[in-house]
Scaffold this motif. Structure first.
Motif, short mmCIF file in Angstrom:
data_model
loop_
_atom_site.label_atom_id
_atom_site.label_comp_id
_atom_site.label_asym_id
_atom_site.label_seq_id
_atom_site.Cartn_x
_atom_site.Cartn_y
_atom_site.Cartn_z
N GLN A 72 45.01 12.81 -21.94
CA GLN A 72 44.62 11.60 -22.32
C GLN A 72 45.65 10.49 -21.52
O GLN A 72 45.10 9.61 -21.43
N ARG A 73 46.81 11.04 -21.76
CA ARG A 73 47.77 10.13 -21.47
C ARG A 73 47.82 9.91 -19.55
O ARG A 73 48.32 8.92 -19.19
N MET A 74 47.71 10.97 -19.24
CA MET A 74 47.80 11.27 -17.71
C MET A 74 46.61 10.83 -16.97
O MET A 74 46.65 10.45 -15.63
N GLY A 75 45.49 10.98 -17.53
CA GLY A 75 44.35 10.92 -16.65
C GLY A 75 43.78 12.52 -16.34
O GLY A 75 44.80 13.26 -16.25
N ARG A 76 42.23 12.60 -16.28
CA ARG A 76 42.06 14.00 -15.86
C ARG A 76 42.26 14.24 -14.50
O ARG A 76 43.09 15.31 -14.49
N VAL A 83 39.33 18.56 -18.95
CA VAL A 83 40.14 19.34 -17.95
C VAL A 83 41.02 20.40 -19.06
O VAL A 83 40.85 21.54 -18.67
N THR A 84 41.37 19.98 -20.24
CA THR A 84 42.00 21.01 -21.02
C THR A 84 41.09 22.05 -21.44
O THR A 84 41.51 23.25 -21.28
N TYR A 85 39.84 21.57 -21.80
CA TYR A 85 38.73 22.45 -22.58
C TYR A 85 38.35 23.32 -21.09
O TYR A 85 38.00 24.56 -21.33
N GLY A 86 38.19 22.98 -20.09
CA GLY A 86 37.49 23.60 -19.05
C GLY A 86 38.62 24.62 -18.68
O GLY A 86 38.30 25.88 -18.16
N LEU A 87 39.98 24.22 -18.56
CA LEU A 87 41.07 25.61 -18.45
C LEU A 87 40.93 26.76 -19.43
O LEU A 87 41.07 27.71 -19.00
N PHE A 99 48.99 17.87 -12.24
CA PHE A 99 50.10 18.36 -12.85
C PHE A 99 50.20 19.67 -13.48
O PHE A 99 51.06 20.41 -13.37
N TYR A 100 48.98 20.14 -14.07
CA TYR A 100 49.08 21.58 -14.51
C TYR A 100 48.99 22.50 -13.44
O TYR A 100 49.95 23.33 -13.62
N VAL A 101 48.27 22.45 -12.53
CA VAL A 101 48.38 23.28 -11.40
C VAL A 101 49.75 23.44 -10.70
O VAL A 101 50.42 24.33 -10.28
N GLY A 102 50.14 22.15 -10.35
CA GLY A 102 51.48 22.00 -9.51
C GLY A 102 52.81 22.40 -10.17
O GLY A 102 53.30 23.41 -9.59
N CYS A 103 52.71 22.23 -11.49
CA CYS A 103 53.94 22.76 -12.41
C CYS A 103 53.73 24.18 -12.52
O CYS A 103 54.83 24.85 -12.70
N GLY A 104 52.57 24.62 -13.04
CA GLY A 104 52.55 25.98 -12.86
C GLY A 104 52.67 26.91 -11.87
O GLY A 104 53.43 28.07 -11.98
N LEU A 156 46.48 30.08 -24.82
CA LEU A 156 45.40 29.09 -25.21
C LEU A 156 45.43 28.23 -26.22
O LEU A 156 44.79 27.08 -26.36
N LEU A 157 46.15 28.60 -27.26
CA LEU A 157 46.55 28.06 -28.54
C LEU A 157 47.45 26.75 -28.36
O LEU A 157 47.08 25.66 -28.65
N PHE A 158 48.38 27.18 -27.58
CA PHE A 158 49.27 26.10 -27.09
C PHE A 158 48.74 25.08 -26.31
O PHE A 158 48.98 23.77 -26.48
N LEU A 159 47.97 25.45 -25.32
CA LEU A 159 47.13 24.61 -24.52
C LEU A 159 46.31 23.63 -25.34
O LEU A 159 45.99 22.39 -25.14
N TYR A 160 45.43 24.21 -26.28
CA TYR A 160 44.45 23.71 -26.93
C TYR A 160 45.36 22.45 -28.11
O TYR A 160 44.97 21.22 -28.10
N VAL A 161 46.43 22.77 -28.38
CA VAL A 161 47.09 21.96 -29.41
C VAL A 161 47.82 20.83 -28.77
O VAL A 161 47.73 19.56 -29.00
N PHE A 162 48.37 21.21 -27.47
CA PHE A 162 49.05 20.00 -26.75
C PHE A 162 48.67 19.42 -25.42
O PHE A 162 48.85 18.34 -25.32
N GLY A 163 47.55 20.16 -25.01
CA GLY A 163 47.17 19.72 -23.97
C GLY A 163 46.29 18.42 -23.85
O GLY A 163 46.20 17.50 -22.68
N ALA A 164 45.37 18.15 -24.92
CA ALA A 164 44.40 17.20 -24.84
C ALA A 164 45.16 15.89 -24.78
O ALA A 164 44.64 14.94 -24.11
N MET A 165 45.95 15.63 -25.54
CA MET A 165 46.85 14.59 -25.52
C MET A 165 47.42 14.12 -24.53
O MET A 165 47.62 13.06 -24.04
#
Length: 249
Positions: A116-120, A27-31, A126-131, A104-113
Motif C-alpha cells: 500500500q505504501r509503495m504502490g502495486r 500483488v501480495t495476495y497474488g504472490l 521491489f519484491y522481485v528485485g530484492c529477492g 507466506l505467513l510473514f508475507l501476509y502479515v507484513f506485505g500488504a501494508m
C-alpha cells in the motif's frame, strides 16, 4: 498481527491498514497464491504420488525439480541463460510445507501494508528485485557450492526491512518459544531488529551445506530497508504509536 492507535480521525497508518485488509494489496495476495499453486503442483507437496510409484522415483523427481528451478551457485557464475533466470524462479519454489507456510505467513502479515505504501507496480518490482539480489548475494559468498537454493525468504526479508523503515512504530504480536509461546506485543522495530540480529549471528556460523540460507535473509533485509529509504524518503514513514493493550491483535 499489527495494530495501531486510532485518534478522533483515522490516521495515515490506519487508512493504510484498512485498505490493505480490505483487499487492496493484490500483488501480495497474488504472490501468496502463486507460491501456493507452484508448491501444490510440485513433487514436494505429496499430491503426485501416483506419478512417482516408488520412493526412489519421488526423490529423483524432487532433485530434478530443485536443479531445474533452484539456484546452484557454482552454475550461476557460468553465465548460462537458464542459470541467470533461476534467482527469479527460485523465489516461487519451496522445499516443504513448513518452509512454504512460514514464508507466506510473514508475507501476509507484513506485505500488504508495504505494498500500500509503495504502490502495486513499485512493490512488485521491489519484491522481485530484492529477492533476486538476496539469492545472488548468497551465491556470490558460496560461489563453489553445488547446494541448490530455493524459497522466497530473501524477498520476504526485504519486505521486513522495508516495513521496519516505513512503519517503525507499528506494534506486532510475536510468539517466543523460550517464553512458552506466549503472545506478546512489541514495537515492530524491536521484533525486526531482534530477528535481523539472529539471522546475522546464524549467518556467521553457516556454511555452504544444506540448511537455511541465513546470508540471503540478511542481504534481503538490508536491501529492503535501503530501497525503502532511497525510494520512499522520510515523508513515507508512519510514526503513529500503538495502544498499550486496549485492542486485540
Amino acid at each position: 498481527m499489527i495494530e495501531w492507535r486510532q485518534a478522533g480521525w483515522r490516521t495515515t497508518a490506519g487508512r493504510i491498514r484498512d485498505a490493505a485488509t480490505a483487499g487492496g494489496a493484490p500483488v501480495t495476495y497474488g504472490l501468496i497464491g502463486v507460491c501456493g499453486v507452484v508448491f501444490l503442483i510440485s513433487p514436494l507437496s505429496g499430491f503426485g504420488g501416483a506419478a512417482h510409484r516408488t520412493e526412489d522415483a519421488l526423490l529423483a523427481a524432487q532433485a530434478a525439480y530443485f536443479e531445474r528451478w533452484g539456484v546452484i551457485p557454482a552454475e550461476l557464475w557460468q553465465g548460462s541463460a537458464h542459470a541467470l533466470i533461476t534467482p527469479f524462479t527460485a523465489l516461487f519454489v519451496h522445499g516443504s510445507w513448513l518452509h512454504l507456510l512460514g514464508n507466506l505467513l510473514f508475507l501476509y502479515v507484513f506485505g500488504a501494508m508495504v505494498e500500500q505504501r509503495m504502490g502495486r507496480v513499485g512493490f512488485a518490482l521491489f519484491y522481485v528485485g530484492c529477492g533476486y539480489a538476496a539469492l545472488v548475494c548468497y551465491a556470490a559468498a558460496h560461489a563453489d557450492s553445488e547446494q541448490t537454493l530455493v524459497g522466497a525468504s530473501g524477498a520476504i526479508s526485504a519486505v521486513l526491512g522495508a516495513f521496519l523503515y516505513l512503519f517503525p512504530k507499528a506494534r506486532v504480536t510475536s510468539l517466543f518459544p523460550f517464553l512458552f509461546f506466549l503472545p506478546l506485543r512489541f514495537p515492530a522495530w524491536i521484533v525486526l531488529v531482534f530477528w535481523f540480529a539472529l539471522q546475522w549471528a546464524a549467518a556467521q556460523g553457516a556454511d555452504a551445506g544444506p540448511g537455511v540460507a541465513y546470508l540471503a535473509h540478511v542481504a534481503g533485509f538490508a536491501a529492503g530497508f535501503l530501497c525503502a529509504w532511497a525510494g520512499c524518503g522520510r515523508r513515507a514513514r508512519v510514526k503513529v504509536p500503538a495502544t498499550e493493550g486496549d485492542s486485540q491483535p
